[in-house]
Motif scaffolding. Structure first.
Motif, mmCIF file in Angstrom:
data_model
loop_
_atom_site.group_PDB
_atom_site.id
_atom_site.type_symbol
_atom_site.label_atom_id
_atom_site.label_comp_id
_atom_site.label_asym_id
_atom_site.label_seq_id
_atom_site.Cartn_x
_atom_site.Cartn_y
_atom_site.Cartn_z
ATOM 1 N N ASP A 512 0.772 -1.075 -0.127
ATOM 2 C CA ASP A 512 -0.522 0.023 0.163
ATOM 3 C C ASP A 512 1.322 1.008 -0.359
ATOM 4 O O ASP A 512 0.067 2.172 -0.504
ATOM 5 C CB ASP A 512 -1.199 0.247 0.977
ATOM 6 C CG ASP A 512 -1.774 -1.276 1.572
ATOM 7 O OD1 ASP A 512 -2.189 -1.432 0.240
ATOM 8 O OD2 ASP A 512 -2.231 -1.266 2.013
ATOM 9 N N ALA A 513 1.919 0.971 0.182
ATOM 10 C CA ALA A 513 3.214 2.119 -0.038
ATOM 11 C C ALA A 513 3.524 2.448 -0.795
ATOM 12 O O ALA A 513 4.328 3.442 -0.769
ATOM 13 C CB ALA A 513 3.906 2.526 1.982
ATOM 14 N N ASP A 514 3.912 1.464 -1.766
ATOM 15 C CA ASP A 514 3.674 1.814 -3.330
ATOM 16 C C ASP A 514 3.698 3.361 -4.037
ATOM 17 O O ASP A 514 2.114 3.264 -4.053
ATOM 18 C CB ASP A 514 3.521 1.097 -4.097
ATOM 19 C CG ASP A 514 4.866 -0.634 -3.491
ATOM 20 O OD1 ASP A 514 5.550 -0.575 -2.767
ATOM 21 O OD2 ASP A 514 4.538 -1.379 -4.113
ATOM 22 N N ARG A 515 4.106 4.118 -4.478
ATOM 23 C CA ARG A 515 3.735 5.020 -4.901
ATOM 24 C C ARG A 515 3.670 4.578 -6.457
ATOM 25 O O ARG A 515 4.029 4.515 -7.303
ATOM 26 C CB ARG A 515 4.012 6.516 -4.684
ATOM 27 C CG ARG A 515 3.955 7.916 -5.565
ATOM 28 C CD ARG A 515 4.913 8.968 -5.767
ATOM 29 N NE ARG A 515 4.487 9.931 -6.276
ATOM 30 C CZ ARG A 515 5.084 10.225 -7.716
ATOM 31 N NH1 ARG A 515 5.387 9.328 -7.767
ATOM 32 N NH2 ARG A 515 4.605 11.112 -8.378
ATOM 33 N N PHE A 516 2.409 5.156 -7.452
ATOM 34 C CA PHE A 516 2.503 4.566 -8.496
ATOM 35 C C PHE A 516 2.693 6.479 -9.295
ATOM 36 O O PHE A 516 2.188 6.902 -9.217
ATOM 37 C CB PHE A 516 0.956 4.059 -9.518
ATOM 38 C CG PHE A 516 1.261 2.672 -9.296
ATOM 39 C CD1 PHE A 516 1.124 2.137 -9.808
ATOM 40 C CD2 PHE A 516 0.300 2.559 -8.263
ATOM 41 C CE1 PHE A 516 0.794 0.725 -10.216
ATOM 42 C CE2 PHE A 516 -0.004 1.184 -7.738
ATOM 43 C CZ PHE A 516 0.125 0.326 -8.779
ATOM 44 N N GLU A 517 3.670 6.284 -10.237
ATOM 45 C CA GLU A 517 3.892 7.139 -11.507
ATOM 46 C C GLU A 517 3.019 6.642 -12.468
ATOM 47 O O GLU A 517 2.893 6.258 -12.921
ATOM 48 C CB GLU A 517 5.188 6.750 -11.619
ATOM 49 C CG GLU A 517 6.483 6.600 -10.176
ATOM 50 C CD GLU A 517 8.353 7.221 -10.916
ATOM 51 O OE1 GLU A 517 8.477 6.723 -11.736
ATOM 52 O OE2 GLU A 517 8.746 5.933 -10.278
ATOM 53 N N HIS A 535 -2.879 14.065 -13.030
ATOM 54 C CA HIS A 535 -4.149 12.923 -13.096
ATOM 55 C C HIS A 535 -4.049 12.088 -12.337
ATOM 56 O O HIS A 535 -4.303 11.187 -12.375
ATOM 57 C CB HIS A 535 -3.636 12.936 -14.419
ATOM 58 C CG HIS A 535 -3.528 13.849 -16.036
ATOM 59 N ND1 HIS A 535 -4.348 14.456 -16.384
ATOM 60 C CD2 HIS A 535 -2.446 14.355 -16.118
ATOM 61 C CE1 HIS A 535 -3.986 15.733 -17.538
ATOM 62 N NE2 HIS A 535 -2.747 14.977 -17.752
ATOM 63 N N PRO A 536 -4.146 12.305 -10.648
ATOM 64 C CA PRO A 536 -4.045 11.417 -10.164
ATOM 65 C C PRO A 536 -5.417 10.810 -10.432
ATOM 66 O O PRO A 536 -5.887 9.739 -10.059
ATOM 67 C CB PRO A 536 -4.309 12.648 -8.799
ATOM 68 C CG PRO A 536 -4.557 13.928 -9.522
ATOM 69 C CD PRO A 536 -4.276 14.109 -10.401
ATOM 70 N N GLU A 537 -6.847 10.957 -11.443
ATOM 71 C CA GLU A 537 -8.156 10.573 -11.173
ATOM 72 C C GLU A 537 -7.544 9.413 -11.849
ATOM 73 O O GLU A 537 -7.699 7.728 -12.187
ATOM 74 C CB GLU A 537 -9.179 11.252 -12.216
ATOM 75 C CG GLU A 537 -8.450 12.052 -13.182
ATOM 76 C CD GLU A 537 -7.852 13.010 -13.595
ATOM 77 O OE1 GLU A 537 -7.410 13.810 -14.850
ATOM 78 O OE2 GLU A 537 -7.090 13.240 -12.299
ATOM 79 N N ILE A 538 -6.712 9.912 -13.471
ATOM 80 C CA ILE A 538 -6.364 8.508 -14.053
ATOM 81 C C ILE A 538 -5.449 8.000 -13.406
ATOM 82 O O ILE A 538 -5.619 6.279 -13.780
ATOM 83 C CB ILE A 538 -5.336 9.240 -14.953
ATOM 84 C CG1 ILE A 538 -5.903 10.348 -16.661
ATOM 85 C CG2 ILE A 538 -4.923 8.173 -16.137
ATOM 86 C CD1 ILE A 538 -5.323 11.027 -17.142
ATOM 87 N N VAL A 539 -4.491 7.763 -12.290
ATOM 88 C CA VAL A 539 -3.784 6.843 -11.660
ATOM 89 C C VAL A 539 -4.717 6.150 -10.957
ATOM 90 O O VAL A 539 -4.170 5.077 -10.700
ATOM 91 C CB VAL A 539 -2.819 7.880 -11.051
ATOM 92 C CG1 VAL A 539 -2.048 6.556 -9.942
ATOM 93 C CG2 VAL A 539 -1.359 8.927 -11.684
ATOM 94 N N ALA A 540 -6.127 6.748 -10.104
ATOM 95 C CA ALA A 540 -6.636 5.836 -9.254
ATOM 96 C C ALA A 540 -7.262 4.963 -10.745
ATOM 97 O O ALA A 540 -7.603 3.987 -10.168
ATOM 98 C CB ALA A 540 -7.501 7.076 -9.118
#
Length: 751
Positions: A512-517, A535-540
């Motif tokens: 859960d601590a992994d950050r997606f680029e 674009h946090p919505e695209i990441v989500a």
């Protein structure tokens, strides 16, 4: 001539059986015969060859054979693989995602979960199985790495060997890597010694055998096409090639990996395999600036890259030999030829590289000075070398990171297709995004073969791939692959409609601590500009899609373990005692005794009839590492070979002639140990040795009464078969001692 295969004969019988033949009507199953013009399929798999390590992808290395295939065929700029050896090969041969077929990691491990069985499920027929049932002759040559290690014995089981998964013939090595000068080879289902000839090299041998299989097929069944799967050990470590190839690159890389990245990128943009304006990402973590290195470092590291380049050119020459052979026998024009790499370049050599990467496997100190002393032996039979990660970074230009990772350096790979008369605009680059699961449906479409819904009575998984054949006829067509997930040892990524979300996972930390680029892949080839904050919505959305695919394709549970993945071991691992007869060979720990980190005793019943009755009683390993218990000059000897560092123990007195029971006992721990010789129960010698065997030995076999194909000890030439009478050898395993540097916490390189 029609091909009749009784395994395909339907039931019931279609004729009439009466009391006499005169009143009966014979019947034969419909012939399985491909249509006229059905192409041969030749699939060539390179190992650990990065995106920028072939000439037509920008490398300085001379690769005229592959360049020529690209120039008269098509080559791909957006082709992706899984990031590891076994995983890519399972997808390549099944057209399904690797977790879905049970090979979510290496074939070395079965963790007890469906996605991680380490072997291809029978619910996923291989390309060889499909083509063979369609009338093809099927031949595999080279690296396999899809057989569980516990199955790699002369007694099998063989159902996950190449001959058990659709190939009519097989010649090569089953494990993840091998010595190019003295490989551990299998033919069909039995062990064979490599040909004894001056200058032997595995890559040359594999092409010789491939030509022989094709020659036999074309001679015996000229009306049937063939499928040849040729998987080189090149250019996986050890990097080894004939001296004349290495010498061609002397001084060519003295400018270092930073300059080479720049040169490669310029060539790539000129070739069209990288978009104009692409910039290089910052250096990978742990890669030093070339200008900051010392003179000896630059001299050694440049030589290591010279060796790799020579290895690459030598491999290309073997591909050229095969292509020339196919042309010479009139088969090239009707052959779809596919060349690809299984993953990106390997950074497992670390900052300094190594003259013997078994030190890495064993967790032993690998001093820079050791490799420097062997600089002139690199690439030859005395070394088992790997280049530094800085050259792997250059080999993956312009991409980030290395094999195992889900960034481009791990999963974007070269792909060339060649099919005379069938490719529009030959010599042009295809830019559609595709994945290794797409190769099988491409081949099936070219061959006019349908993937079965059921195979040998087993319902089949759907093929997950999408045919790429449209790209050959329409170079500019819109890409047909919209989405693809990635996962290796907790590293994750997903591509969808031009976007890619990707994360690097540190083992032992919460997922859960992994950050997606986030990258706009169709505009940012090198994954340089992270748009996640914009674009946090695209990441989500992409992360949600990743989890959906993970559940659909068997990725879960997420697992970031490396060697400690072994949760379910073959029962052989628990055996306290083994009995071996002369000539026996058992591969690695799962199929034979696991000596690592434990006390053990080797007992041999023998007879010496003459003073010259010398030879190996038991050997574990090869030139790179292991130990050998043998008789030399009539005396009991032990050579403990810790990745090229030898400790030799010799009994002071020769054995008397006649029958005897001799034994070697290892006791101690990882800080110091003792080797003891006994004869007929009486101790005759005791000596210190550095340690018990460390964990992590791989690609090694146990041999009774001989040592081949290369010797553990330089005191003899292989096979050094015991010349007296060796009745039997027993191995008794004792307690395990704690390892202060457990192999379970070290990453793997044998892939």
């Amino acid at each position: 001539m029609q091909h009749h295969d009784p395994r395909l004969e339907p039931s019931p019988f279609g004729g009439v059986v009466a009391d006499t033949v005169a009143d009966s009507t014979p019947w034969w199953a419909p012939a399985v015969r491909p249509g006229d013009g059905t192409p041969n399929i030749v699939m060539i798999v390179l190992d650990d060859v990065g995106y920028g390590q072939i000439g037509c992808y920008g490398a300085a290395t001379h690769t005229p054979a592959m360049n020529a295939l690209a120039a008269s065929g098509a080559w791909f700029a957006n082709f992706h693989v899984t990031g590891l050896c076994s995983t890519t090969r399972s997808s390549l041969l099944t057209g399904r995602n690797h977790h879905a077929v049970g090979v979510g990691f290496l074939a070395d491990f079965d963790t007890g979960f469906p996605g991680y069985r380490g072997a291809v499920t029978p619910r996923a027929a291989t390309l060889a199985e499909m083509l063979r049932d369609a009338g093809y002759g099927t031949y595999a040559v080279g690296k396999w790495h899809l057989t569980p290690p516990a199955h790699m014995t002369p007694a099998g089981p063989f159902h996950q060997w190449p001959t058990g998964r659709g190939f009519d013939r097989y010649y090569g090595f089953l494990w993840g890597e091998d010595d190019q000068w003295a490989p551990d080879l299998w033919e069909d289902q039995h062990h064979v010694e490599p040909p004894r000839r001056d200058g032997y090299h595995l890559s040359e041998d594999l092409v010789d055998r491939a030509q022989r299989y094709v020659s036999d097929h074309v001679s015996a069944a000229p009306d049937r096409p063939f499928f040849l799967y040729l998987a080189f050990g090149a250019c996986h470590a050890p990097h080894q090639a004939p001296r004349e190839y290495l010498e061609r690159y002397r001084g060519r890389f003295d400018h270092g990996w930073d300059v080479e990245r720049d040169h490669t990128l310029r060539r790539q943009m000129a070739l069209g395999v990288v978009p104009p304006g692409t910039a290089l990402p910052p250096p990978n973590e742990g890669v030093a600036n070339w200008a900051d290195l010392g003179d000896d470092q630059r001299r050694l590291y440049a030589r290591m890259q010279e060796v790799f380049a020579g290895f690459m050119e030598h491999t290309d020459a073997q591909i050229g030999r095969l292509v020339d052979y196919l042309r010479g026998i009139g088969e090239l024009d009707n052959t779809l030829l596919v060349v690809l790499s299984d993953n990106g370049a390997s950074g497992e050599g670390g900052a300094d590289g190594s003259a013997n990467e078994y030190r890495y496997f064993l967790g032993l100190a690998d001093r820079f000075e050791d490799a420097l002393e062997q600089i002139d032996e690199l690439g030859g039979p005395a070394t088992h070398n790997h280049y530094p990660s800085g050259w792997a970074q250059a080999g993956n230009t312009p991409l980030k990171l290395y094999k195992k990772h889900t960034f481009g350096g791990g999963v974007r790979a070269p792909l060339i297709m060649h099919w005379p008369g069938k490719i529009a605009a030959p010599g042009s680059v295809r830019t559609q995004v595709h994945h290794v699961i797409d190769v099988l449906p491409t081949v099936l479409q070219a061959a006019g073969v349908q993937a079965p819904d059921s195979y040998r009575g087993v319902p089949q998984l759907p093929v997950h791939g999408t045919s790429m054949l449209y790209t050959l006829s329409e170079p500019g067509a819109a890409g047909q692959r919209r989405q693809q997930y990635f996962e290796t040892a907790g590293h994750r990524g997903i591509y969808r409609d031009g976007w890619k979300a990707v994360t690097t996972h540190r083992p032992g930390t919460p997922f859960d601590a992994d950050r997606f680029e986030l990258y706009r892949l169709d505009e940012d080839f090198a994954e340089l500009h992270d748009l996640a904050a914009e674009h946090p919505e695209i990441v989500a959305d992409l992360v949600t899609a990743w989890w959906e695919d993970a559940r659909a394709y068997g990725v879960l549970p997420l697992d970031d373990r490396m060697q400690s993945r072994v949760a379910v071991k073959d029962p052989a691992w628990a055996r306290p005692r083994y009995r071996l007869l002369p000539g026996a060979r058992l591969a690695n720990g799962p199929a034979g005794p696991d000596f690592a980190g434990r006390h053990f005793t080797v007992t041999a019943r023998l007879e010496r009839h003459r003073p010259g009755d010398n030879g190996v009683l038991l050997a574990y390993g090869r030139r790179a590492a292991g130990f050998s218990f043998f008789v030399d000059d009539g005396r009991l000897c032990l050579d403990l070979n810790l990745a090229g560092r030898h400790t030799v123990v010799t009994a002071p007195e020769p054995l008397v002639l006649g029958p005897a029971t001799v034994a070697l006992t290892f006791t101690g721990d990882h800080d110091g140990a003792e080797a003891t010789f006994t004869v007929d129960g009486v101790e005759v010698h005791r000596a210190p040795v550095p340690a018990v065997l460390p964990a992590g030995l791989g690609c090694l076999s146990l041999q009774c009464g001989h040592n081949s194909p290369s010797p553990v000890s330089p005191r003899y030439e292989p096979p050094f078969t015991f010349a007296g009478t060796l009745h039997e050898v027993f191995i008794d395993l004792g307690p395990t001692v704690a390892d202060p540097h457990p192999a379970a916490e070290r990453p793997l390189a044998m892939d």
